[in-house]
Structure formats: C-alpha cells, structure tokens
Design an enzyme around this catalytic site. Structure first.
Site, PDB file in Angstrom:
ATOM      1  N   PRO A  26      42.795  49.219  38.003  1.00  0.00           N
ATOM      2  CA  PRO A  26      43.359  50.563  37.983  1.00  0.00           C
ATOM      3  C   PRO A  26      44.606  50.722  37.120  1.00  0.00           C
ATOM      4  O   PRO A  26      45.138  51.821  37.013  1.00  0.00           O
ATOM      5  CB  PRO A  26      43.688  50.814  39.443  1.00  0.00           C
ATOM      6  CG  PRO A  26      44.038  49.455  39.947  1.00  0.00           C
ATOM      7  CD  PRO A  26      43.111  48.512  39.239  1.00  0.00           C
ATOM      8  N   MET A  64      37.529  61.556  38.922  1.00  0.00           N
ATOM      9  CA  MET A  64      37.702  62.526  37.840  1.00  0.00           C
ATOM     10  C   MET A  64      37.426  63.938  38.325  1.00  0.00           C
ATOM     11  O   MET A  64      36.814  64.745  37.632  1.00  0.00           O
ATOM     12  CB  MET A  64      36.768  62.186  36.656  1.00  0.00           C
ATOM     13  CG  MET A  64      36.890  60.753  36.165  1.00  0.00           C
ATOM     14  SD  MET A  64      35.485  60.211  35.175  1.00  0.00           S
ATOM     15  CE  MET A  64      34.169  60.104  36.383  1.00  0.00           C
ATOM     16  N   THR A 110      38.100  48.787  41.396  1.00  0.00           N
ATOM     17  CA  THR A 110      37.860  50.175  41.032  1.00  0.00           C
ATOM     18  C   THR A 110      38.941  51.097  41.595  1.00  0.00           C
ATOM     19  O   THR A 110      39.577  50.804  42.604  1.00  0.00           O
ATOM     20  CB  THR A 110      36.447  50.607  41.477  1.00  0.00           C
ATOM     21  OG1 THR A 110      36.184  51.906  40.962  1.00  0.00           O
ATOM     22  CG2 THR A 110      36.297  50.615  42.973  1.00  0.00           C
ATOM     23  N   ALA A 111      39.120  52.226  40.927  1.00  0.00           N
ATOM     24  CA  ALA A 111      40.198  53.149  41.273  1.00  0.00           C
ATOM     25  C   ALA A 111      40.095  53.676  42.701  1.00  0.00           C
ATOM     26  O   ALA A 111      41.108  53.866  43.369  1.00  0.00           O
ATOM     27  CB  ALA A 111      40.217  54.313  40.282  1.00  0.00           C
ATOM     28  N   ASP A 137      39.507  51.245  26.519  1.00  0.00           N
ATOM     29  CA  ASP A 137      39.519  52.649  26.923  1.00  0.00           C
ATOM     30  C   ASP A 137      40.937  53.174  27.125  1.00  0.00           C
ATOM     31  O   ASP A 137      41.903  52.413  27.202  1.00  0.00           O
ATOM     32  CB  ASP A 137      38.742  52.820  28.234  1.00  0.00           C
ATOM     33  CG  ASP A 137      37.240  52.774  28.032  1.00  0.00           C
ATOM     34  OD1 ASP A 137      36.787  52.883  26.884  1.00  0.00           O
ATOM     35  OD2 ASP A 137      36.518  52.625  29.034  1.00  0.00           O
ATOM     36  N   GLY A 187      39.271  50.292  35.681  1.00  0.00           N
ATOM     37  CA  GLY A 187      38.515  50.122  36.930  1.00  0.00           C
ATOM     38  C   GLY A 187      37.438  49.067  36.787  1.00  0.00           C
ATOM     39  O   GLY A 187      37.693  47.945  36.362  1.00  0.00           O
ATOM     40  N   LYS A 214      38.425  58.110  25.996  1.00  0.00           N
ATOM     41  CA  LYS A 214      37.809  59.422  26.211  1.00  0.00           C
ATOM     42  C   LYS A 214      38.699  60.240  27.123  1.00  0.00           C
ATOM     43  O   LYS A 214      39.298  59.729  28.056  1.00  0.00           O
ATOM     44  CB  LYS A 214      36.431  59.272  26.873  1.00  0.00           C
ATOM     45  CG  LYS A 214      35.419  58.528  26.064  1.00  0.00           C
ATOM     46  CD  LYS A 214      34.111  58.428  26.842  1.00  0.00           C
ATOM     47  CE  LYS A 214      33.077  57.618  26.098  1.00  0.00           C
ATOM     48  NZ  LYS A 214      33.384  56.179  26.112  1.00  0.00           N
TER      49      LYS A 214
END
Length: 201
Positions: A13, A172, A119-120, A36, A90, A58
């Site tokens: 994260p 998101m 993961t987040a 990323d 993540g 992105k």
C-alpha cells in the site's frame, strides 16, 4: 537469445515496511522496472541506479501509457533477454490488471512469476483500526471495484449478493460513492449500515 523473465510484483500500500522480502530482493536486482502511480518513492529507491525505469501510471480518465502498450513493453523486454519487475501498488491480482499481463505473457510463451503484495483493503483498514472480519459480527468479506471498466457498458456487479455480505470493501470508489450507496440500498442494504471512507491511505 534466452528470453528474460517478468516478475509481477505487489508493492503493497505504500509503506515500505509492508513490502515483502521477496519483492525487495527483486527490486534490488532489477534490470528493468515498470511501475505504477501508487508505488511510493521510498520503494522505488530500492532499484539499482542502472535499472531501466518506465513509469506507466494510471489515473481516472488519464493513462500515461495504455494497457496494451504496457503489455507490449513487458513482452519486448523479456524477448530482449532482460528480466523485468512489473511493480504494482497493492497486489498485482487484486484490481491491478496483473491477470491481463500474465495472460499476455503466457500467450507469448514467456516465463513470469507473481509475487503477492499486501493489498490496500487489508492494510488501509488495519491501519485505521477497522477489522474487516470479526467472528462475532462479520463472517463474510467482499472486495469490489468502485470503478468498473467503461467498455462493459453496464455494471456487472451483483448488487443483490453484496447486500448480504457482512463487510464490503470498494476500491477506487470515492468518486462513485453516491452511486455505490444508492445501489447498495436499492439492493436491500440498510441505510444505517456503518461505513468508513478511507482515502489516500
């Protein structure tokens, strides 16, 4: 020429302390690094100065490099005989498009390995003091995208099923929060369900 190998690596994260030992090893020996937007600068510093670095981040509505070009870059790098670390925020297989990249590499006959990351959903909630499961209250957990691929045309989320899950985590989803709450309530979720919104964790 012997093709290189691609490592699809989860950077976690953002907190460098949550990077896996294997991910750190691969970063320190990376020949090529493709990373990323959500990867922290502290983690990127682990890569050698000699590594070729490609930023392919992105943001909603803005892709520096389209996904098909990222995949081509990974394939071409491996075909040139170099090993590449594809570093994702993540975990690469949790809303990280790692599955798409793995499939493309397999179709090209190239070797790849997946290195999971924290993961987040797990880390952000834990750091905020929120357990996602609790044997007394929450025996089921769903991870859901809050931003579906627009190419689908319509939502493929099973909202009715989500209404019956104890804990639902949307990734998101801040920009779509009004629609998400309406859809959940329409599917039967109580309006007074406790909610937490964690942003920029």
């Amino acid at each position: 020429m012997v093709p290189g190998r691609v490592y699809l690596v989860g950077a976690g994260p953002g907190d460098p302390g949550l990077l896996t030992v294997r991910a750190a090893e691969l970063l320190r020996s990376a020949q090529v690094l493709v990373y990323d937007r959500l990867v922290s600068q502290d983690i990127l510093k682990l890569a050698p100065a000699t590594a070729e670095k490609y930023y392919v981040g992105k943001r909603t509505g803005k892709h520096v490099v389209p996904q098909n070009k990222i995949t081509q870059l990974l394939v071409q790098t491996a075909l040139s005989g170099k090993d590449a670390v594809r570093l994702k925020g993540g975990d690469p297989f949790v809303f990280g498009r790692g599955g798409e990249e793995a499939q493309a590499l397999r179709q090209a006959g190239l070797a790849f390995r997946v290195v999971p990351g924290v993961t987040a959903a797990l880390s952000a909630s834990a750091y905020a003091g929120i357990p996602l499961t609790d044997r007394r209250l929450a025996s089921s957990l769903a991870l859901v995208t809050g931003h579906e691929d627009e190419a689908k045309g319509e939502s493929h989320i099973n909202w009715a099923a989500l209404a019956g899950i104890d804990t639902v985590v949307f990734y998101m989803g801040v920009g779509n929060l009004p629609q998400i709450t309406v859809r959940l309530q329409q599917a039967g979720r109580a309006a007074d369900t406790p909610v937490a919104v964690v942003a920029q964790a």
